[in-house]
Scaffold this active site. Structure first.
Site, PDB file in Angstrom:
ATOM      1  N   CYS A 269       0.803  -1.228   0.000  1.00 20.11           N
ATOM      2  CA  CYS A 269       0.000   0.000   0.000  1.00 20.11           C
ATOM      3  C   CYS A 269       0.831   1.271   0.000  1.00 20.11           C
ATOM      4  O   CYS A 269       0.581   2.174  -0.777  1.00 20.11           O
ATOM      5  CB  CYS A 269      -0.945   0.006   1.200  1.00 20.11           C
ATOM      6  SG  CYS A 269      -2.165  -1.310   1.117  1.00 20.11           S
TER       7      CYS A 269
ATOM      8  N   ARG B  70       6.259  -9.292   2.631  1.00 22.60           N
ATOM      9  CA  ARG B  70       6.495  -8.467   1.437  1.00 22.60           C
ATOM     10  C   ARG B  70       7.004  -7.080   1.798  1.00 22.60           C
ATOM     11  O   ARG B  70       6.404  -6.368   2.588  1.00 22.60           O
ATOM     12  CB  ARG B  70       5.204  -8.316   0.622  1.00 22.60           C
ATOM     13  CG  ARG B  70       4.788  -9.572  -0.099  1.00 22.60           C
ATOM     14  CD  ARG B  70       3.488  -9.342  -0.808  1.00 22.60           C
ATOM     15  NE  ARG B  70       2.443  -9.087   0.186  1.00 22.60           N
ATOM     16  CZ  ARG B  70       1.241  -8.616  -0.108  1.00 22.60           C
ATOM     17  NH1 ARG B  70       0.920  -8.320  -1.338  1.00 22.60           N
ATOM     18  NH2 ARG B  70       0.353  -8.439   0.844  1.00 22.60           N
TER      19      ARG B  70
END
Length: 172
Positions: free
Chosen positions: A11, A82
């Protein structure tokens, strides 16, 4: 509800680049967006340098010191690694000659080895650490087993604002 810390995942660390690319295609320069990205990208080095400065101030030897990073995943209570920014702290501290171990009960060891070439430790109790960094706010880190690491004989960094202890030396 916003919490302090390093932002990994997609994000904040990846998606803004897509937005910036599209904005520039349309003739806009997204300075604020890209500035935020630069700040997030530098947080690992910033935290690593803060640790080293505090060690020097408190008379700790840097070379061959033992540092424990608790948590590697990019988000609490989740195994997703990640774009973990904890790796940046790890690399920064290694560059000063410290011995740095990472313990994360939720991260998959094989994934961490494949993605970052880092071996997670299985047990954090075998070494007397000079510095303990609570990097990810996993619920289990609130248990007594982990809180016993918070003592006045070591430097404690609480990057997620998890603890209210006089022995915590630094909070983000």
């Amino acid at each position: 509800h916003y919490k302090p810390g390093l932002v990994g995942g997609h994000c904040i660390s990846v998606d803004p680049y897509y937005l910036a690319y599209k904005a520039e295609e349309l003739g806009y320069h997204p300075a604020v967006l890209l500035s935020g990205r630069r700040v997030n990208d530098q947080m690992g080095r910033f935290v690593g340098a803060k640790v080293i400065k505090l060690m020097i101030k408190k008379g700790f030897t840097i070379k061959n010191s033992n540092i424990l990073l608790l948590g590697l995943t990019f988000k609490e209570n989740c195994p997703d690694i990640r774009n973990s920014k904890i790796v940046d702290i790890y690399n920064e501290l290694l560059s000063y000659g410290a011995n740095v171990n990472i313990y994360d009960p939720l991260a998959v060891k094989d994934d961490v080895k494949a993605e970052f070439n880092i071996n997670l430790i299985d047990n954090f109790k075998d070494i007397d650490y000079d510095v303990v960094i609570f990097a990810v706010a996993h619920n289990q880190f609130l248990s007594e087993e982990y809180q016993n690491l918070i003592t006045d004989s070591r430097i404690i960094f609480d990057l997620k604002g998890m603890f209210n202890s006089p022995y915590v030396d630094y909070r983000l």
